[in-house]
Design a protein around this motif. Structure first.
Motif, PDB file in Angstrom:
ATOM      1  N   THR A  56      39.366  49.981  44.033  1.00  0.00           N
ATOM      2  CA  THR A  56      38.218  49.081  43.963  1.00  0.00           C
ATOM      3  C   THR A  56      38.585  47.802  43.212  1.00  0.00           C
ATOM      4  O   THR A  56      38.255  46.704  43.655  1.00  0.00           O
ATOM      5  CB  THR A  56      37.017  49.786  43.290  1.00  0.00           C
ATOM      6  N   ARG A  57      39.291  47.941  42.091  1.00  0.00           N
ATOM      7  CA  ARG A  57      39.715  46.757  41.332  1.00  0.00           C
ATOM      8  C   ARG A  57      40.668  45.888  42.148  1.00  0.00           C
ATOM      9  O   ARG A  57      40.586  44.655  42.106  1.00  0.00           O
ATOM     10  CB  ARG A  57      40.364  47.173  40.013  1.00  0.00           C
ATOM     11  N   LEU A  58      41.584  46.516  42.883  1.00  0.00           N
ATOM     12  CA  LEU A  58      42.499  45.745  43.724  1.00  0.00           C
ATOM     13  C   LEU A  58      41.734  44.974  44.802  1.00  0.00           C
ATOM     14  O   LEU A  58      42.009  43.796  45.050  1.00  0.00           O
ATOM     15  CB  LEU A  58      43.535  46.667  44.375  1.00  0.00           C
ATOM     16  N   LEU A  59      40.788  45.642  45.444  1.00  0.00           N
ATOM     17  CA  LEU A  59      39.986  44.977  46.472  1.00  0.00           C
ATOM     18  C   LEU A  59      39.200  43.806  45.878  1.00  0.00           C
ATOM     19  O   LEU A  59      39.143  42.716  46.457  1.00  0.00           O
ATOM     20  CB  LEU A  59      39.052  45.970  47.158  1.00  0.00           C
ATOM     21  N   GLU A  60      38.597  44.041  44.730  1.00  0.00           N
ATOM     22  CA  GLU A  60      37.854  42.970  44.076  1.00  0.00           C
ATOM     23  C   GLU A  60      38.784  41.831  43.671  1.00  0.00           C
ATOM     24  O   GLU A  60      38.411  40.655  43.751  1.00  0.00           O
ATOM     25  CB  GLU A  60      37.089  43.515  42.871  1.00  0.00           C
ATOM     26  N   GLY A  61      40.009  42.166  43.275  1.00  0.00           N
ATOM     27  CA  GLY A  61      40.978  41.158  42.883  1.00  0.00           C
ATOM     28  C   GLY A  61      41.353  40.208  44.008  1.00  0.00           C
ATOM     29  O   GLY A  61      41.673  39.041  43.757  1.00  0.00           O
ATOM     30  N   LYS A  71      50.356  41.718  39.622  1.00  0.00           N
ATOM     31  CA  LYS A  71      49.753  41.819  38.284  1.00  0.00           C
ATOM     32  C   LYS A  71      49.445  43.273  37.941  1.00  0.00           C
ATOM     33  O   LYS A  71      49.687  43.733  36.824  1.00  0.00           O
ATOM     34  CB  LYS A  71      48.477  40.982  38.205  1.00  0.00           C
ATOM     35  N   THR A  72      48.897  43.986  38.890  1.00  0.00           N
ATOM     36  CA  THR A  72      48.568  45.397  38.666  1.00  0.00           C
ATOM     37  C   THR A  72      49.837  46.211  38.427  1.00  0.00           C
ATOM     38  O   THR A  72      49.885  47.048  37.527  1.00  0.00           O
ATOM     39  CB  THR A  72      47.778  45.961  39.861  1.00  0.00           C
ATOM     40  N   LEU A  73      50.832  45.949  39.229  1.00  0.00           N
ATOM     41  CA  LEU A  73      52.107  46.659  39.091  1.00  0.00           C
ATOM     42  C   LEU A  73      52.716  46.404  37.719  1.00  0.00           C
ATOM     43  O   LEU A  73      53.244  47.327  37.081  1.00  0.00           O
ATOM     44  CB  LEU A  73      53.069  46.225  40.200  1.00  0.00           C
ATOM     45  N   PHE A  97      40.148  40.472  56.685  1.00  0.00           N
ATOM     46  CA  PHE A  97      39.357  39.367  56.148  1.00  0.00           C
ATOM     47  C   PHE A  97      40.184  38.091  55.976  1.00  0.00           C
ATOM     48  O   PHE A  97      39.775  37.172  55.281  1.00  0.00           O
ATOM     49  CB  PHE A  97      38.762  39.761  54.797  1.00  0.00           C
ATOM     50  N   SER A  98      41.380  38.082  56.559  1.00  0.00           N
ATOM     51  CA  SER A  98      42.302  36.949  56.408  1.00  0.00           C
ATOM     52  C   SER A  98      42.611  36.652  54.944  1.00  0.00           C
ATOM     53  O   SER A  98      42.691  35.495  54.537  1.00  0.00           O
ATOM     54  CB  SER A  98      41.735  35.702  57.104  1.00  0.00           C
ATOM     55  N   LEU A  99      42.774  37.696  54.149  1.00  0.00           N
ATOM     56  CA  LEU A  99      43.076  37.561  52.726  1.00  0.00           C
ATOM     57  C   LEU A  99      44.439  38.151  52.367  1.00  0.00           C
ATOM     58  O   LEU A  99      44.731  38.377  51.190  1.00  0.00           O
ATOM     59  CB  LEU A  99      41.990  38.251  51.883  1.00  0.00           C
ATOM     60  N   LYS A 100      45.255  38.402  53.355  1.00  0.00           N
ATOM     61  CA  LYS A 100      46.542  39.042  53.125  1.00  0.00           C
ATOM     62  C   LYS A 100      47.406  38.258  52.131  1.00  0.00           C
ATOM     63  O   LYS A 100      48.164  38.841  51.368  1.00  0.00           O
ATOM     64  CB  LYS A 100      47.277  39.214  54.458  1.00  0.00           C
ATOM     65  N   GLY A 101      47.286  36.943  52.116  1.00  0.00           N
ATOM     66  CA  GLY A 101      48.070  36.101  51.222  1.00  0.00           C
ATOM     67  C   GLY A 101      47.769  36.327  49.749  1.00  0.00           C
ATOM     68  O   GLY A 101      48.580  35.986  48.895  1.00  0.00           O
ATOM     69  N   LYS A 102      46.619  36.903  49.429  1.00  0.00           N
ATOM     70  CA  LYS A 102      46.251  37.152  48.033  1.00  0.00           C
ATOM     71  C   LYS A 102      46.818  38.463  47.498  1.00  0.00           C
ATOM     72  O   LYS A 102      46.825  38.695  46.295  1.00  0.00           O
ATOM     73  CB  LYS A 102      44.734  37.161  47.882  1.00  0.00           C
ATOM     74  N   VAL A 103      47.276  39.326  48.375  1.00  0.00           N
ATOM     75  CA  VAL A 103      47.707  40.665  47.963  1.00  0.00           C
ATOM     76  C   VAL A 103      48.899  40.616  47.019  1.00  0.00           C
ATOM     77  O   VAL A 103      48.932  41.323  46.007  1.00  0.00           O
ATOM     78  CB  VAL A 103      48.017  41.548  49.199  1.00  0.00           C
ATOM     79  N   ARG A 104      49.872  39.794  47.318  1.00  0.00           N
ATOM     80  CA  ARG A 104      51.110  39.776  46.530  1.00  0.00           C
ATOM     81  C   ARG A 104      50.848  39.522  45.047  1.00  0.00           C
ATOM     82  O   ARG A 104      51.331  40.253  44.198  1.00  0.00           O
ATOM     83  CB  ARG A 104      52.067  38.737  47.092  1.00  0.00           C
ATOM     84  N   SER A 105      50.058  38.487  44.727  1.00  0.00           N
ATOM     85  CA  SER A 105      49.833  38.177  43.315  1.00  0.00           C
ATOM     86  C   SER A 105      48.963  39.233  42.632  1.00  0.00           C
ATOM     87  O   SER A 105      49.257  39.655  41.518  1.00  0.00           O
ATOM     88  CB  SER A 105      49.225  36.784  43.151  1.00  0.00           C
TER      89      SER A 105
END
Length: 189
Positions: free
Chosen positions: A74-79, A164-166, A152-160
Motif C-alpha cells: 500500500t505504501r509503495l502504491l501510494e508512493g 528508497k524503500t529498498l 496508470f502510465s506511472l511506471k517511470g515513478k517505480v524506480r525511485s
C-alpha cells in the motif's frame, strides 16, 4: 422444525434498504467468507452500485494476505501516486462494498483457492482487472509494482520509490541473511 427463514428474510428485506443475506447453516456450514461474498454479490444487483464515481488513480487489492506485507504494498502504491480504495477477501464490509467501484482497477492476488470466487464475484464487474504475478521478494515486488503502475502510465515513478524503500529495508535484510547463514552453518556442523 418447519421454519421458513427465507420467507421471513424476504418480508424484512422489503422493510429495509440494508441488504440481508440468509445462509442456511445446514447447507453451507455458515462460513464468514461465503456470507461476505454473498452480501457483496447482492449489493452488486443494486443499480446504485455501478453509479458511484470513479476516483482517478485508484486500485482495489483483492485476496492479498493482511499484515505487514500488505501495508508495504500500500505504501509503495501510494508512493507512486496511487490510492488504495479497498482491500477485500476473505472479508468485505458494507462500507467497502458500497465504494468498491470507485476504483479504476482491481488487482487480484494469485491464489488458486480464490480462483472460483474471483471468477464468480469479481471478474464480471465493470472494472479493469489485473492478475499480475505475486509480489514475492524484492524483484517480484518491483515487477508487481511496475505492472500495476503501467496501468496508470506511472511506471517511470517505480524506480525511485522502490529504490528508497529498498534502501530503508536493506540493513534489516542483510541482518536477516547473516542470521540465517549462521543458523544454516550451525545445522551443517
Amino acid at each position: 422444525i418447519g421454519d421458513d427463514a427465507e420467507a421471513v428474510v424476504k418480508r424484512w428485506q422489503a422493510r429495509t434498504k440494508i441488504p440481508i443475506v440468509y445462509i442456511n447453516p445446514a447447507e453451507t456450514g455458515c462460513q464468514d467468507f461465503d456470507a461476505c461474498l454473498l452480501l457483496f454479490k447482492k449489493m452488486q444487483q443494486d443499480p446504485a452500485f455501478t453509479k458511484i464515481a470513479r476516483r482517478p488513480r485508484s486500485v482495489n487489492l483483492v485476496g492479498f494476505p493482511s499484515g505487514p506485507g500488505l501495508m508495504e504494498l500500500t505504501r509503495l502504491l501510494e508512493g507512486i501516486g496511487l490510492y488504495v480504495n479497498a482491500c477485500v477477501m476473505p472479508a468485505v464490509s458494507l462500507e467497502v462494498a458500497r465504494s468498491y467501484l470507485a476504483a479504476e482497477v482491481q488487482v487480484l492476488y494469485p491464489n488458486a483457492a480464490y480462483a472460483a470466487a474471483y471468477k464468480e464475484f469479481f471478474e464480471p464487474m465493470p472494472i479493469r482487472t489485473m492478475k499480475p504475478d505475486a509480489p514475492y521478494g524484492f524483484e517480484g515486488t518491483k515487477n508487481w509494482l511496475e505492472s500495476v503502475a503501467g496501468e496508470f502510465s506511472l511506471k517511470g515513478k517505480v524506480r525511485s520509490v522502490f529504490g528508497k524503500t529498498l534502501k530503508t529495508l536493506s540493513a534489516d535484510w542483510e541482518a536477516g541473511r547473516r542470521e540465517t547463514a549462521g543458523a544454516v552453518a550451525e545445522q551443517v556442523a
